[in-house]
Scaffold this motif. Sequence first.
Motif, PDB file in Angstrom:
ATOM      1  N   TRP A  53       0.846  -1.190   0.000  1.00  0.00           N
ATOM      2  CA  TRP A  53       0.000   0.000   0.000  1.00  0.00           C
ATOM      3  C   TRP A  53       0.875   1.230   0.000  1.00  0.00           C
ATOM      4  O   TRP A  53       2.089   1.157   0.163  1.00  0.00           O
ATOM      5  N   GLU A  54       0.246   2.369  -0.181  1.00  0.00           N
ATOM      6  CA  GLU A  54       0.955   3.641  -0.077  1.00  0.00           C
ATOM      7  C   GLU A  54      -0.013   4.702   0.425  1.00  0.00           C
ATOM      8  O   GLU A  54      -1.228   4.598   0.237  1.00  0.00           O
ATOM      9  N   THR A  55       0.565   5.685   1.086  1.00  0.00           N
ATOM     10  CA  THR A  55      -0.214   6.807   1.575  1.00  0.00           C
ATOM     11  C   THR A  55      -0.061   7.919   0.549  1.00  0.00           C
ATOM     12  O   THR A  55       1.042   8.398   0.328  1.00  0.00           O
ATOM     13  N   ARG A  56      -1.163   8.317  -0.060  1.00  0.00           N
ATOM     14  CA  ARG A  56      -1.106   9.345  -1.097  1.00  0.00           C
ATOM     15  C   ARG A  56      -1.499  10.720  -0.592  1.00  0.00           C
ATOM     16  O   ARG A  56      -1.174  11.716  -1.216  1.00  0.00           O
ATOM     17  N   GLU A  57      -2.224  10.768   0.499  1.00  0.00           N
ATOM     18  CA  GLU A  57      -2.577  12.063   1.091  1.00  0.00           C
ATOM     19  C   GLU A  57      -2.547  11.905   2.596  1.00  0.00           C
ATOM     20  O   GLU A  57      -3.123  10.973   3.148  1.00  0.00           O
ATOM     21  N   ASN A  58      -1.851  12.826   3.232  1.00  0.00           N
ATOM     22  CA  ASN A  58      -1.706  12.747   4.674  1.00  0.00           C
ATOM     23  C   ASN A  58      -1.564  14.135   5.241  1.00  0.00           C
ATOM     24  O   ASN A  58      -1.726  15.122   4.534  1.00  0.00           O
ATOM     25  N   ILE A  59      -1.218  14.199   6.524  1.00  0.00           N
ATOM     26  CA  ILE A  59      -1.049  15.482   7.190  1.00  0.00           C
ATOM     27  C   ILE A  59       0.433  15.737   7.412  1.00  0.00           C
ATOM     28  O   ILE A  59       1.224  14.812   7.584  1.00  0.00           O
ATOM     29  N   TYR A  60       0.799  17.004   7.391  1.00  0.00           N
ATOM     30  CA  TYR A  60       2.175  17.374   7.650  1.00  0.00           C
ATOM     31  C   TYR A  60       2.469  17.165   9.129  1.00  0.00           C
ATOM     32  O   TYR A  60       1.641  17.523   9.955  1.00  0.00           O
ATOM     33  N   PRO A  61       3.552  16.571   9.521  1.00  0.00           N
ATOM     34  CA  PRO A  61       4.740  16.168   8.794  1.00  0.00           C
ATOM     35  C   PRO A  61       4.750  14.685   8.422  1.00  0.00           C
ATOM     36  O   PRO A  61       5.767  14.168   7.991  1.00  0.00           O
ATOM     37  N   LEU A  62       3.635  14.001   8.629  1.00  0.00           N
ATOM     38  CA  LEU A  62       3.592  12.577   8.306  1.00  0.00           C
ATOM     39  C   LEU A  62       3.662  12.392   6.801  1.00  0.00           C
ATOM     40  O   LEU A  62       3.032  13.120   6.048  1.00  0.00           O
ATOM     41  N   ASN A  63       4.405  11.386   6.380  1.00  0.00           N
ATOM     42  CA  ASN A  63       4.551  11.134   4.958  1.00  0.00           C
ATOM     43  C   ASN A  63       3.956   9.784   4.595  1.00  0.00           C
ATOM     44  O   ASN A  63       2.964   9.717   3.884  1.00  0.00           O
ATOM     45  N   GLU A  64       4.553   8.725   5.109  1.00  0.00           N
ATOM     46  CA  GLU A  64       4.105   7.370   4.761  1.00  0.00           C
ATOM     47  C   GLU A  64       3.120   6.789   5.768  1.00  0.00           C
ATOM     48  O   GLU A  64       2.376   5.882   5.447  1.00  0.00           O
ATOM     49  N   ILE A  65       3.137   7.273   6.989  1.00  0.00           N
ATOM     50  CA  ILE A  65       2.299   6.706   8.046  1.00  0.00           C
ATOM     51  C   ILE A  65       0.966   7.451   8.069  1.00  0.00           C
ATOM     52  O   ILE A  65       0.928   8.656   8.275  1.00  0.00           O
ATOM     53  N   ILE A  66      -0.118   6.709   7.871  1.00  0.00           N
ATOM     54  CA  ILE A  66      -1.457   7.303   7.861  1.00  0.00           C
ATOM     55  C   ILE A  66      -1.821   7.761   9.270  1.00  0.00           C
ATOM     56  O   ILE A  66      -1.435   7.132  10.260  1.00  0.00           O
ATOM     57  N   SER A  67      -2.566   8.836   9.376  1.00  0.00           N
ATOM     58  CA  SER A  67      -2.794   9.494  10.666  1.00  0.00           C
ATOM     59  C   SER A  67      -3.563   8.632  11.670  1.00  0.00           C
ATOM     60  O   SER A  67      -3.423   8.829  12.874  1.00  0.00           O
ATOM     61  N   PHE A  68      -4.353   7.641  11.235  1.00  0.00           N
ATOM     62  CA  PHE A  68      -5.088   6.841  12.224  1.00  0.00           C
ATOM     63  C   PHE A  68      -4.161   5.982  13.064  1.00  0.00           C
ATOM     64  O   PHE A  68      -4.546   5.516  14.130  1.00  0.00           O
ATOM     65  N   VAL A  69      -2.916   5.798  12.622  1.00  0.00           N
ATOM     66  CA  VAL A  69      -1.932   5.047  13.416  1.00  0.00           C
ATOM     67  C   VAL A  69      -1.625   5.792  14.714  1.00  0.00           C
ATOM     68  O   VAL A  69      -1.317   5.178  15.726  1.00  0.00           O
ATOM     69  N   TYR A  70      -1.723   7.130  14.692  1.00  0.00           N
ATOM     70  CA  TYR A  70      -1.422   7.943  15.874  1.00  0.00           C
ATOM     71  C   TYR A  70      -2.678   8.510  16.526  1.00  0.00           C
ATOM     72  O   TYR A  70      -2.573   9.254  17.491  1.00  0.00           O
ATOM     73  N   GLY A  71      -3.842   8.149  16.023  1.00  0.00           N
ATOM     74  CA  GLY A  71      -5.082   8.648  16.589  1.00  0.00           C
ATOM     75  C   GLY A  71      -6.044   7.527  16.924  1.00  0.00           C
ATOM     76  O   GLY A  71      -6.119   7.065  18.055  1.00  0.00           O
ATOM     77  N   ALA A  72      -6.767   7.073  15.925  1.00  0.00           N
ATOM     78  CA  ALA A  72      -7.850   6.111  16.150  1.00  0.00           C
ATOM     79  C   ALA A  72      -7.355   4.768  16.701  1.00  0.00           C
ATOM     80  O   ALA A  72      -7.993   4.198  17.587  1.00  0.00           O
ATOM     81  N   LEU A  73      -6.256   4.254  16.198  1.00  0.00           N
ATOM     82  CA  LEU A  73      -5.805   2.925  16.639  1.00  0.00           C
ATOM     83  C   LEU A  73      -5.354   2.901  18.103  1.00  0.00           C
ATOM     84  O   LEU A  73      -5.823   2.057  18.875  1.00  0.00           O
ATOM     85  N   PRO A  74      -4.460   3.782  18.542  1.00  0.00           N
ATOM     86  CA  PRO A  74      -4.055   3.708  19.951  1.00  0.00           C
ATOM     87  C   PRO A  74      -5.172   4.094  20.923  1.00  0.00           C
ATOM     88  O   PRO A  74      -5.330   3.451  21.962  1.00  0.00           O
ATOM     89  N   ILE A  75      -5.953   5.098  20.570  1.00  0.00           N
ATOM     90  CA  ILE A  75      -7.014   5.520  21.483  1.00  0.00           C
ATOM     91  C   ILE A  75      -8.124   4.475  21.519  1.00  0.00           C
ATOM     92  O   ILE A  75      -8.670   4.161  22.581  1.00  0.00           O
ATOM     93  N   GLY A  76      -8.441   3.894  20.361  1.00  0.00           N
ATOM     94  CA  GLY A  76      -9.414   2.800  20.338  1.00  0.00           C
ATOM     95  C   GLY A  76      -8.950   1.636  21.191  1.00  0.00           C
ATOM     96  O   GLY A  76      -9.737   1.031  21.933  1.00  0.00           O
ATOM     97  N   SER A  77      -7.668   1.332  21.131  1.00  0.00           N
ATOM     98  CA  SER A  77      -7.116   0.256  21.958  1.00  0.00           C
ATOM     99  C   SER A  77      -7.222   0.579  23.442  1.00  0.00           C
ATOM    100  O   SER A  77      -7.492  -0.305  24.254  1.00  0.00           O
ATOM    101  N   MET A  78      -7.004   1.836  23.800  1.00  0.00           N
ATOM    102  CA  MET A  78      -7.142   2.226  25.209  1.00  0.00           C
ATOM    103  C   MET A  78      -8.574   2.005  25.695  1.00  0.00           C
ATOM    104  O   MET A  78      -8.771   1.458  26.786  1.00  0.00           O
ATOM    105  N   TRP A  79      -9.549   2.401  24.893  1.00  0.00           N
ATOM    106  CA  TRP A  79     -10.949   2.221  25.294  1.00  0.00           C
ATOM    107  C   TRP A  79     -11.311   0.747  25.377  1.00  0.00           C
ATOM    108  O   TRP A  79     -12.013   0.318  26.299  1.00  0.00           O
ATOM    109  N   ILE A  80     -10.819  -0.043  24.432  1.00  0.00           N
ATOM    110  CA  ILE A  80     -11.105  -1.483  24.471  1.00  0.00           C
ATOM    111  C   ILE A  80     -10.470  -2.112  25.708  1.00  0.00           C
ATOM    112  O   ILE A  80     -11.103  -2.901  26.415  1.00  0.00           O
ATOM    113  N   LEU A  81      -9.221  -1.752  26.006  1.00  0.00           N
ATOM    114  CA  LEU A  81      -8.570  -2.280  27.207  1.00  0.00           C
ATOM    115  C   LEU A  81      -9.314  -1.853  28.469  1.00  0.00           C
ATOM    116  O   LEU A  81      -9.480  -2.645  29.401  1.00  0.00           O
TER     117      LEU A  81
END
Length: 166
Positions: A53-81
Motif C-alpha cells: 500500500w501507499e499513503t497518497r494524502e496525509n497530514i504534515y509532517p507525516l509522509n508514509e504513516i497514515i494518521s489513524f496510526v497515531y489517533g484512532a488505533l491507539p485511542i481505540g485500543s485504550m478504550w477497548i482495554l
Amino acid sequence: MSNQVIVWSMLILPWLTLFFMPREDIKRWMPAALFVMVTNTIIVDVGVTWKIWETRENIYPLNEIISFVYGALPIGSMWILKYTYGRFWLYAVAQIIGSLVLILFVQPLLHRRGIFVWIDENALAGIGAFTTTLVQLILVYIYQMWQESVFAAAKPLDPNEPDNDP
C-alpha cells in the motif's frame, strides 16, 4: 468532505475522547497505546516498503504513516482495554471486531478517496490480515500484562519515610 478533514479527524477526534476517560485510566492504558503506535508504525512501514500500500494524502509532517496510526488505533485500543482488560476473550472479540471495521469499511473508504491506497490487494488478504491482527492483539495484551506487573512491583515512595541515602 475533503480528504484533509478526514485525515485530520482520524488523528484529532479520538484524542478528544480522552476527556471522558478518568486520568488514572489514561495513565494505566497509555503505555499500551504507545505500543500500538509503534507496532502499527512498523506494520504500515513494512507494507509501504513491500509495495502493498501507499499513503497518497496525509497530514504534515507525516509522509508514509497514515494518521489513524497515531489517533484512532491507539485511542481505540485504550478504550477497548479499559472495558475488557482481565477478560482476554472479550478483549480479543472487541479487537477483532474493531479490526474488521477498519479492514472492511475504513480502509476501502480511504482507498476510494485516494488517501491510503492498496497497491497489491492480495498481499494481506484473508489469512494474512487476520494473522497480523491476531498477533498484534495478543502482543498488546501481553505488553499490558507486563506493564501491570512492572507497576505492581514498583513500590511508591513514602514521603514520611526517612531518607537513608548517605
